[in-house]
Design a protein around this motif. Structure first.
Motif, short mmCIF file in Angstrom:
data_model
loop_
_atom_site.label_atom_id
_atom_site.label_comp_id
_atom_site.label_asym_id
_atom_site.label_seq_id
_atom_site.Cartn_x
_atom_site.Cartn_y
_atom_site.Cartn_z
N SER A 25 0.83 -1.22 0.00
CA SER A 25 0.00 0.00 0.00
C SER A 25 0.86 1.27 0.00
O SER A 25 0.57 2.24 0.71
N GLU A 27 1.03 3.54 -2.17
CA GLU A 27 0.31 4.70 -2.70
C GLU A 27 -0.71 5.27 -1.72
O GLU A 27 -1.02 6.46 -1.79
N THR A 28 -1.21 4.46 -0.81
CA THR A 28 -2.36 4.88 -0.02
C THR A 28 -2.14 4.88 1.50
O THR A 28 -2.93 5.48 2.23
N SER A 29 -1.08 4.24 1.97
CA SER A 29 -0.89 4.06 3.41
C SER A 29 -0.39 5.33 4.09
O SER A 29 0.59 5.93 3.66
N SER A 30 -1.06 5.73 5.18
CA SER A 30 -0.59 6.89 5.94
C SER A 30 0.73 6.56 6.63
O SER A 30 1.59 7.44 6.80
N ARG A 33 3.37 7.12 4.02
CA ARG A 33 3.52 8.56 3.77
C ARG A 33 4.34 9.23 4.87
O ARG A 33 5.25 10.02 4.59
#
Length: 198
Positions: A25, A27-30, A33
């Motif tokens: 993930s 692209e989408t995981s906090s 990030r």
């Protein structure tokens, strides 16, 4: 303790990416990030001339690094995620993306920044020894080596993140080739920055 004694090979990662095009993930995981933000914040230089990213996967971190690096060589053991990485970075002529099986393959170049992020624990201890020597040999004097790894045990992996970082710390002794510049530990990952001595 980890139960897998040998380096995880290309087939392992091909199977992972066949099952899920973004298995961690990125692209989408906090979590990812926040970890990327910490990774970029740990880099002392505003600009690097020639960077080498090992384990680039689908190129999310690679894209963030383009603002800090004049040239980037980004590699991964599996060709499957590199299709996504090439599409993501198609407008970045300063980025070269290659499939590469490290340590058996290694670029013939010198880098002022090398990133080993979330891949060191895939190597057996002997192969990690080869990787460590290659990284040091290809790191420019005063160049930075940044390690970032998940620290909980994953039973498929030969090593833990702490195993990897502690192994590199052996080179940061007074008579070693590296200086330990930064250590950060979050709840589930560890970040260590090293600088090669002149």
């Amino acid at each position: 303790m980890p139960t897998q004694p040998t380096t995880l090979n290309q087939t392992y990662f091909d199977d992972v990416y066949k099952a899920n095009s973004d298995p961690w993930s990125f692209e989408t995981s906090s979590y990812e990030r926040q970890k990327y933000e910490a990774t970029l914040a740990a880099l002392p230089n505003t600009q690097y001339e020639n960077a080498f990213e090992i384990g680039c996967s689908i190129g999310v971190l690679t894209q963030l690094l383009t603002e800090r690096c004049q040239r980037i060589l980004a590699v991964d053991a599996s060709e499957l995620p590199l299709k996504t990485a090439r599409a993501r970075l198609a407008n970045q002529p300063n980025v070269t993306i290659r499939q590469m099986a490290i340590p058996d393959e290694f670029p013939d170049d010198t880098f002022d920044l090398i990133l080993l992020s979330e891949v060191g624990y895939y190597f057996s201890k002997p192969d990690l020894g080869r990787v460590r020597q290659l990284l040091v040999d290809h790191l420019a004097p005063n160049g930075h080596l940044l390690l970032v790894h998940w620290t909980p045990v994953v039973h498929d992996y030969p090593l833990t993140g702490d195993d990897v970082h502690d192994f590199f710390l052996e080179l940061a002794q007074p008579d070693g080739t590296l200086t330990h510049v930064v250590n950060q530990r979050a709840e589930t990952y560890r970040l260590d920055l090293f600088q090669k001595k002149k």
